[in-house]
Every structure is written in structure tokens, then in C-alpha cells.
Design an enzyme around this catalytic site. Structure first.
Site, short mmCIF file in Angstrom:
data_model
loop_
_atom_site.label_atom_id
_atom_site.label_comp_id
_atom_site.label_asym_id
_atom_site.label_seq_id
_atom_site.Cartn_x
_atom_site.Cartn_y
_atom_site.Cartn_z
N HIS A 374 -1.47 30.60 -5.99
CA HIS A 374 -0.83 31.59 -5.11
C HIS A 374 -1.85 32.29 -4.22
CE1 HIS A 374 -2.08 35.25 -7.42
NE2 HIS A 374 -1.98 34.46 -8.47
N CYS A 393 -3.61 32.33 -13.58
CA CYS A 393 -3.20 31.64 -12.35
C CYS A 393 -4.39 31.51 -11.41
CB CYS A 393 -2.06 32.39 -11.67
SG CYS A 393 -0.49 32.33 -12.56
#
Length: 428
Positions: A374, A393
Site C-alpha cells: 500500500h 504490510c
């Protein structure tokens, strides 16, 4: 008759597997050599080789082929027995059928060679380990004494040690000079870049630590990474995204070449990014962020307790549960004090916007760890040399460029259309 010439072919393969971080002794190498030599010396050509001995050798050879084949195909160990955050993609090959076919075609080595990871990175790492083992046989490299920082203009015995250490790995030509000259400074910078240390050209504590890792430990590191390659799928796709966690770098690969590269932020040491392989299924523009339960309880709720306006300022709403269609809840009606992993059942969801933790774009792929790639509003982290700031992440320096490349104009998703959607605030 005597042992088949294929025995020598299999022995040749086994003798070389140390270059891939495997142990020839695991595959009965010495026993096979001894039994084959005993058969030749005992008059097998005149039919003087007992059937029992021939059968025992055949069993050893078959087991060696099947065991080595399984290790080349998927690794020596199941990674999840070492770390639950390491996930292997098991490859399906009928090894007994492969053995039968290779005996019929008389191509034992070709059959085993075809089980190795086909990626060029595996080949390069194998060649690097081969060179490292040769270096170890020549005595490895010297230690640089632990004292003050070494820098351009210094001189003395430690500079000689440094020059010899860098020469052993080929960063500079060997020599007897005790002067920290420009050539040595350049070699130090190259070494630092190679090992993920800030390239200053001066030997600080972090550089000295890397210099004094023993040649044997470096070889072990290479062997472990070859094992990790064996855990990955044989086919990563002509186009794939490769995340290098230790170098904090993400590459979009096309036909073996990097067509887009960028810095990355990966998991903190206690919330590490897992090892996995999956297929990217969606590019989400203006994403909502459903705060993972653990992060909500451990990180966000303590901030809510300290600052009643934290939720409003961060654009976070409180939802009933994790199912789709959940209703928004007034945060004033929630008892934040005493919230634990077990008793807190609400979902915290952050709206799209400039403060959203996912930035403007996320890339999703199925995995049991609930991680994804992301964007991020915290661009300053990309200026750090060691970029371990996330909760698992992967944050991308150039998420927009990656979205443009992956969507590639399909179904009208041109760069202009992506930009148009990102100017709004609707999750797409």
C-alpha cells in the site's frame, strides 16, 4: 553386471550440492562410493557381485535420488516448523515416476537439475556460494580490530587489515599500503552499499560489524537464502512483484528484468513481514482501512484514551463487528478503558483521505497473514536507511506508478482515469 554408469552421474550431482547449501552426506554419498568401488574391485565384471549387495546399493541410490529431488524441489525443511510467518508454496512432482523416466532415458542429472528453482537469482546465489566456499578454503578473510572509526586520511596497521579484508572479497586490489586513500574509501563505500549500510566511505560501528562477519557465517547466510528460494513457486510469472525485505526494496519484474523499482517500508522486528507468494487480485483506489484487531487494541485504543479527539482527527469511525453491513457506533458510547484482545469486538475503520494509513492505493492478494502492499502518507520514512516501521504490510514509495503499470490501461484504467478517481474520496 557392474554398477551402471548412471551411478557415477548421480554421484557427480551429489558431490556438487554443497554449492547450493545442501549436504552431500545427507544422500549416502560415502556409502554409495564405497559400495560401488567394492563391486568393481570384487570382480563384478565376472559376475562375482552378490545380488544382495547389488540390491542394497540400488536402495541407497533410489533413496538418494528421491531425497535429493525433494530437497531441490521444495527445500530440506518445512519453513512453518521454524516460523509460522514463513509460508512455502509446495510444488507437486511425482518423484518416483521421474526416477523411472530418468532411468529409461538414462538422464539422471538432467532430471535432478530440472527440479531446481529456475530463477536467475537462484543461479547467481549458487555461484556466489561457490566463490565463498573457495574463499573459505583459501583461509577466509582477516578481522579488522575494534577501535575508533577509520576514515580517509588515516594510516596504520588497522588500515592494512581493512585493505586485506576488502581485497579478500574483491572490493579492492590486494596491497601493502597503510594509507586510507581514495581507492580504499571507494571500496568501503561499495562494501557498505552491498551490505545495506549507509555508504559514507568511513568505517563506523555498523560497517565494522559487517566486515567482521566470518566467511563461514556469510556462507551459511547464502545457504539459508538458497533454501528460501526453494520454498517459492517454480513459476513466479513473466511479470511479478518481488519484495526484498532485508534491502527494503520492491521490484516490478518483467521477463527477468526490473522495469520499476522503489523503496519500501517493511515490518518492525517484532511485527515482521511474512515470507509468502500469492497473486495480486485487486488494486484499490481511495481505500478504507479496517484497523487490524491487534493494532486497534495495542496501538489505537491507547491513543483514544489519551485524546478524545483522536478518532475525529484521524477520520476513524467505530463499526459494529467485522461483517459487511455493520453500523456506525457513537464512540462516546464505547467503554475504551479495559479494552482487551478478547473483549473488544468493535471494528475501527478509517475513511479515505490524506491521513489514511494506506495512503491512496492498496494492492491486495490472498494470504493468511492479512498483509498487502500500500501507499502511505508518511513519506519521510523512505529517507531512512533501515526502514522497519510497519506492522507487517509493505508500504510503497511509488504506489501510483505501480498501479499504472499493473492496470496498464486495461478496461479503460489509464493513468488519467486513475488520477481522476484519486482526486475524489470514493473507494474504487
Amino acid at each position: 553386471g557392474c554398477p551402471s554408469p548412471l551411478v557415477k552421474e548421480l554421484v557427480g550431482v551429489m558431490e556438487a550440492v554443497d554449492r547450493e547449501g545442501l549436504k552431500p552426506s545427507d544422500y549416502h554419498l560415502d556409502a554409495i562410493r564405497e559400495r560401488a568401488a567394492a563391486a568393481m574391485a570384487g570382480g563384478c565384471a565376472q559376475g562375482k557381485w552378490p545380488q544382495e549387495e547389488a540390491a542394497n546399493l540400488d536402495l541407497l541410490l533410489s533413496d538418494a535420488f528421491l531425497l535429493l529431488g525433494s530437497h531441490l524441489l521444495g527445500g530440506r525443511i518445512n519453513p512453518e516448523t521454524l516460523d509460522p510467518e514463513w509460508h512455502a508454496q509446495r510444488k507437486a512432482v511425482d518423484l518416483p515416476a521421474l526416477l523411472k523416466a530418468s532411468l529409461a532415458s538414462r538422464k539422471i542429472a538432467d532430471a535432478l537439475n530440472g527440479l531446481r528453482p529456475p530463477q536467475e537469482e537462484y543461479g547467481r546465489l549458487t555461484r556466489a556460494l561457490t566463490s565463498q566456499l573457495e574463499l573459505i578454503n583459501r583461509g577466509g578473510w582477516p578481522v579488522v580490530d575494534h577501535e575508533a572509526e577509520l576514515k580517509h586520511g588515516d594510516s596504520g596497521e588497522r588500515v592494512k587489515q581493512l585493505r586485506a579484508r576488502l581485497a579478500a572479497e574483491g572490493f579492492i586490489k590486494a596491497g601493502d599500503s597503510a594509507q586510507y586513500d581514495e581507492a580504499l574509501q571507494g571500496a568501503v563505500s561499495a562494501f557498505q552499499s552491498h551490505h545495506g549500510v549507509k555508504a559514507t566511505g568511513a568505517v563506523d560501528a555498523a560497517t565494522l560489524k559487517q566486515l567482521n562477519v566470518s566467511a563461514q557465517d556469510r556462507a551459511m547466510q547464502m545457504a539459508m537464502n538458497l533454501e528460501r528460494w526453494r520454498w517459492l513457486p517454480a513459476d513466479l510469472g513473466r511479470r511479478h512483484v518481488l519484495v526484498s525485505v532485508p534491502s527494503y526494496w520492491v521490484s516490478l519484474m518483467q521477463d527477468g528484468k526490473e522495469v520499476l523499482g522503489m523503496k519500501a517500508v517493511v515490518g518492525k522486528h517484532y511485527r515482521r513481514t511474512p515470507l509468502l507468494s500469492s497473486a495480486i487480485k485487486a488494486v484499490v483506489l481511495n481505500p478504507y482501512w479496517s484497523v487490524p484487531h491487534k493494532i486497534a487494541v495495542k496501538d489505537v485504543i491507547p491513543k483514544i484514551r489519551k485524546d478524545p479527539n483522536y478518532l475525529k482527527e484521524s477520520g476513524i469511525t467505530v463499526m459494529t463487528g467485522w461483517k459487511d453491513g455493520g453500523k456506525e457506533v457513537d464512540p462516546k458510547s464505547v467503554t475504551w478503558r479495559g479494552a482487551t484482545m478478547k473483549n473488544f469486538k468493535m471494528r475501527l475503520r478509517q475513511k479515505p483521505g490524506p491521513k489514511n494509513a494506506l495512503g491512496r492505493i492498496k494492492f491486495t492478494f490472498p494470504n493468511k497473514f492479512d498483509v498487502y502492499l500500500h501507499d502511505t502518507p508518511l513519506k519521510e520514512f523512505f529517507e531512512q536507511d533501515e526502514r522497519t516501521f510497519s506492522s507487517g504490510c509493505i508500504r510503497l514509495e511509488r504506489a501510483f506508478d505501480l498501479a499504472v503499470q499493473l492496470l496498464d490501461g486495461k478496461k479503460g484504467w489509464t493513468q488519467e482515469k486513475i488520477e481522476s478517481v484519486l482526486r475524489g474520496s470514493v473507494e474504487t
